[in-house]
Write a protein that holds these residues in place. Structure first.
Motif, PDB file in Angstrom:
ATOM      1  N   MET A  67       0.841  -1.191   0.000  1.00  0.00           N
ATOM      2  CA  MET A  67       0.000   0.000   0.000  1.00  0.00           C
ATOM      3  C   MET A  67       0.874   1.238   0.000  1.00  0.00           C
ATOM      4  N   GLU A  68       0.294   2.345  -0.483  1.00  0.00           N
ATOM      5  CA  GLU A  68       0.969   3.630  -0.461  1.00  0.00           C
ATOM      6  C   GLU A  68       0.001   4.677   0.067  1.00  0.00           C
ATOM      7  N   VAL A  69       0.553   5.785   0.513  1.00  0.00           N
ATOM      8  CA  VAL A  69      -0.262   6.864   1.053  1.00  0.00           C
ATOM      9  C   VAL A  69      -0.582   7.848  -0.067  1.00  0.00           C
ATOM     10  N   CYS A  70      -1.844   8.231  -0.181  1.00  0.00           N
ATOM     11  CA  CYS A  70      -2.255   9.223  -1.175  1.00  0.00           C
ATOM     12  C   CYS A  70      -1.621  10.567  -0.807  1.00  0.00           C
ATOM     13  N   PRO A  71      -0.932  11.218  -1.737  1.00  0.00           N
ATOM     14  CA  PRO A  71      -0.261  12.477  -1.414  1.00  0.00           C
ATOM     15  C   PRO A  71      -1.223  13.639  -1.164  1.00  0.00           C
ATOM     16  N   ILE A  72      -2.480  13.500  -1.549  1.00  0.00           N
ATOM     17  CA  ILE A  72      -3.455  14.579  -1.356  1.00  0.00           C
ATOM     18  C   ILE A  72      -4.183  14.440  -0.028  1.00  0.00           C
ATOM     19  N   CYS A  73      -4.760  13.264   0.228  1.00  0.00           N
ATOM     20  CA  CYS A  73      -5.624  13.115   1.396  1.00  0.00           C
ATOM     21  C   CYS A  73      -5.048  12.225   2.489  1.00  0.00           C
ATOM     22  N   GLY A  74      -3.995  11.471   2.198  1.00  0.00           N
ATOM     23  CA  GLY A  74      -3.371  10.645   3.221  1.00  0.00           C
ATOM     24  C   GLY A  74      -4.006   9.270   3.394  1.00  0.00           C
ATOM     25  N   ALA A  75      -4.930   8.892   2.539  1.00  0.00           N
ATOM     26  CA  ALA A  75      -5.554   7.575   2.637  1.00  0.00           C
ATOM     27  C   ALA A  75      -4.609   6.508   2.089  1.00  0.00           C
ATOM     28  N   PHE A  76      -4.725   5.301   2.621  1.00  0.00           N
ATOM     29  CA  PHE A  76      -3.937   4.186   2.104  1.00  0.00           C
ATOM     30  C   PHE A  76      -4.570   3.685   0.815  1.00  0.00           C
ATOM     31  N   LEU A  77      -3.745   3.503  -0.207  1.00  0.00           N
ATOM     32  CA  LEU A  77      -4.198   2.970  -1.486  1.00  0.00           C
ATOM     33  C   LEU A  77      -3.402   1.712  -1.790  1.00  0.00           C
ATOM     34  N   VAL A  78      -4.069   0.725  -2.337  1.00  0.00           N
ATOM     35  CA  VAL A  78      -3.397  -0.517  -2.714  1.00  0.00           C
ATOM     36  C   VAL A  78      -2.600  -0.249  -3.993  1.00  0.00           C
ATOM     37  N   VAL A  79      -1.326  -0.654  -3.976  1.00  0.00           N
ATOM     38  CA  VAL A  79      -0.476  -0.474  -5.152  1.00  0.00           C
ATOM     39  C   VAL A  79      -0.985  -1.395  -6.263  1.00  0.00           C
ATOM     40  N   ASN A  80      -1.031  -0.881  -7.484  1.00  0.00           N
ATOM     41  CA  ASN A  80      -1.493  -1.617  -8.665  1.00  0.00           C
ATOM     42  C   ASN A  80      -2.929  -2.111  -8.507  1.00  0.00           C
ATOM     43  N   LEU A  90     -10.304   8.880  -6.276  1.00  0.00           N
ATOM     44  CA  LEU A  90     -10.041  10.234  -6.747  1.00  0.00           C
ATOM     45  C   LEU A  90     -11.302  11.091  -6.799  1.00  0.00           C
ATOM     46  N   SER A  91     -12.455  10.473  -6.959  1.00  0.00           N
ATOM     47  CA  SER A  91     -13.705  11.227  -6.990  1.00  0.00           C
ATOM     48  C   SER A  91     -14.442  11.185  -5.652  1.00  0.00           C
ATOM     49  N   GLY A  92     -13.825  10.573  -4.655  1.00  0.00           N
ATOM     50  CA  GLY A  92     -14.454  10.452  -3.343  1.00  0.00           C
ATOM     51  C   GLY A  92     -14.474  11.766  -2.578  1.00  0.00           C
ATOM     52  N   LYS A  93     -15.356  11.842  -1.577  1.00  0.00           N
ATOM     53  CA  LYS A  93     -15.546  13.063  -0.801  1.00  0.00           C
ATOM     54  C   LYS A  93     -14.282  13.491  -0.052  1.00  0.00           C
ATOM     55  N   GLN A  94     -13.613  12.532   0.565  1.00  0.00           N
ATOM     56  CA  GLN A  94     -12.434  12.862   1.355  1.00  0.00           C
ATOM     57  C   GLN A  94     -11.320  13.417   0.468  1.00  0.00           C
ATOM     58  N   HIS A  95     -11.048  12.735  -0.638  1.00  0.00           N
ATOM     59  CA  HIS A  95      -9.983  13.166  -1.535  1.00  0.00           C
ATOM     60  C   HIS A  95     -10.296  14.533  -2.142  1.00  0.00           C
ATOM     61  N   VAL A  96     -11.512  14.702  -2.630  1.00  0.00           N
ATOM     62  CA  VAL A  96     -11.915  15.974  -3.239  1.00  0.00           C
ATOM     63  C   VAL A  96     -11.878  17.097  -2.205  1.00  0.00           C
ATOM     64  N   GLY A  97     -12.330  16.817  -0.986  1.00  0.00           N
ATOM     65  CA  GLY A  97     -12.320  17.827   0.066  1.00  0.00           C
ATOM     66  C   GLY A  97     -10.912  18.287   0.408  1.00  0.00           C
ATOM     67  N   TYR A  98     -10.000  17.350   0.563  1.00  0.00           N
ATOM     68  CA  TYR A  98      -8.613  17.713   0.856  1.00  0.00           C
ATOM     69  C   TYR A  98      -7.989  18.477  -0.311  1.00  0.00           C
ATOM     70  N   ALA A  99      -8.323  18.093  -1.530  1.00  0.00           N
ATOM     71  CA  ALA A  99      -7.789  18.802  -2.694  1.00  0.00           C
ATOM     72  C   ALA A  99      -8.278  20.247  -2.701  1.00  0.00           C
ATOM     73  N   LEU A 100      -9.554  20.454  -2.376  1.00  0.00           N
ATOM     74  CA  LEU A 100     -10.093  21.815  -2.317  1.00  0.00           C
ATOM     75  C   LEU A 100      -9.413  22.632  -1.224  1.00  0.00           C
ATOM     76  N   ILE A 101      -9.190  22.014  -0.080  1.00  0.00           N
ATOM     77  CA  ILE A 101      -8.517  22.707   1.025  1.00  0.00           C
ATOM     78  C   ILE A 101      -7.095  23.084   0.628  1.00  0.00           C
ATOM     79  N   ARG A 102      -6.388  22.166  -0.001  1.00  0.00           N
ATOM     80  CA  ARG A 102      -5.018  22.448  -0.436  1.00  0.00           C
ATOM     81  C   ARG A 102      -4.986  23.595  -1.441  1.00  0.00           C
ATOM     82  N   ASP A 103      -5.933  23.604  -2.386  1.00  0.00           N
ATOM     83  CA  ASP A 103      -5.986  24.684  -3.369  1.00  0.00           C
ATOM     84  C   ASP A 103      -6.294  26.023  -2.704  1.00  0.00           C
ATOM     85  N   ALA A 104      -7.212  26.012  -1.741  1.00  0.00           N
ATOM     86  CA  ALA A 104      -7.562  27.247  -1.045  1.00  0.00           C
ATOM     87  C   ALA A 104      -6.366  27.782  -0.258  1.00  0.00           C
ATOM     88  N   ILE A 105      -5.648  26.897   0.399  1.00  0.00           N
ATOM     89  CA  ILE A 105      -4.460  27.319   1.159  1.00  0.00           C
ATOM     90  C   ILE A 105      -3.411  27.893   0.220  1.00  0.00           C
TER      91      ILE A 105
END
Length: 137
Positions: A67-80, A90-105
């Motif tokens: 597994m690897e850590v998503c660089p945007i939201c920090g969730a564990f993702l299975v490799v391959n 990538l279209s999930g609420k957590q990932h999209v929310g963190y991406a919006l926060i990062r862009d706003a910051i």
């Protein structure tokens, strides 16, 4: 700050007549500046992906998943993993929310940098006006 101190010491050594010492200090200052720039550019680059081995908590399965850590939201993702799962993440609420926060910051930081630059230019203009006023009489 260390570079400013070295610049002052270098100027002092040059004015006293220690040209060799001043040139040596100049070389040190240049290497420090290059190191600082390389550190800054390293921070901007995306860090290397870290892969973890995670054991599943299913009683009959003894398999380890890479597994690897998503660089945007920090969730564990299975490799391959399958593309549908990656797309779902990538279209999930957590990932999209963190991406919006990062862009706003990022936008807030850029705006703040522009404000600071304008304030600094304004101060510099005021200082130059005061210098002109003191020179005129």
């Amino acid at each position: 700050m260390i570079l400013a101190l070295n610049d002052l010491q270098m100027a002092e050594a040059g004015s006293v007549g220690n040209v060799d010492e001043a040139q040596e200090m100049m070389a040190q200052v240049e290497t420090m500046r290059q190191e600082r720039e390389s550190i800054k550019s390293a921070k901007v680059e995306e860090p290397a992906r870290k892969v973890f081995l995670v054991k599943q908590n299913v009683p009959f399965i003894n398999e380890m998943k890479h597994m690897e850590v998503c660089p945007i939201c920090g969730a564990f993702l299975v490799v391959n993993d399958t593309q549908t799962r990656v797309d779902a993440h990538l279209s999930g609420k957590q990932h999209v929310g963190y991406a919006l926060i990062r862009d706003a910051i990022k936008e807030l930081r850029e705006d703040r940098q522009q404000e600071l630059k304008k304030e600094e230019e304004k101060r510099a203009a005021q200082v130059s006006e005061k210098e002109k006023e003191t020179e005129e009489p």
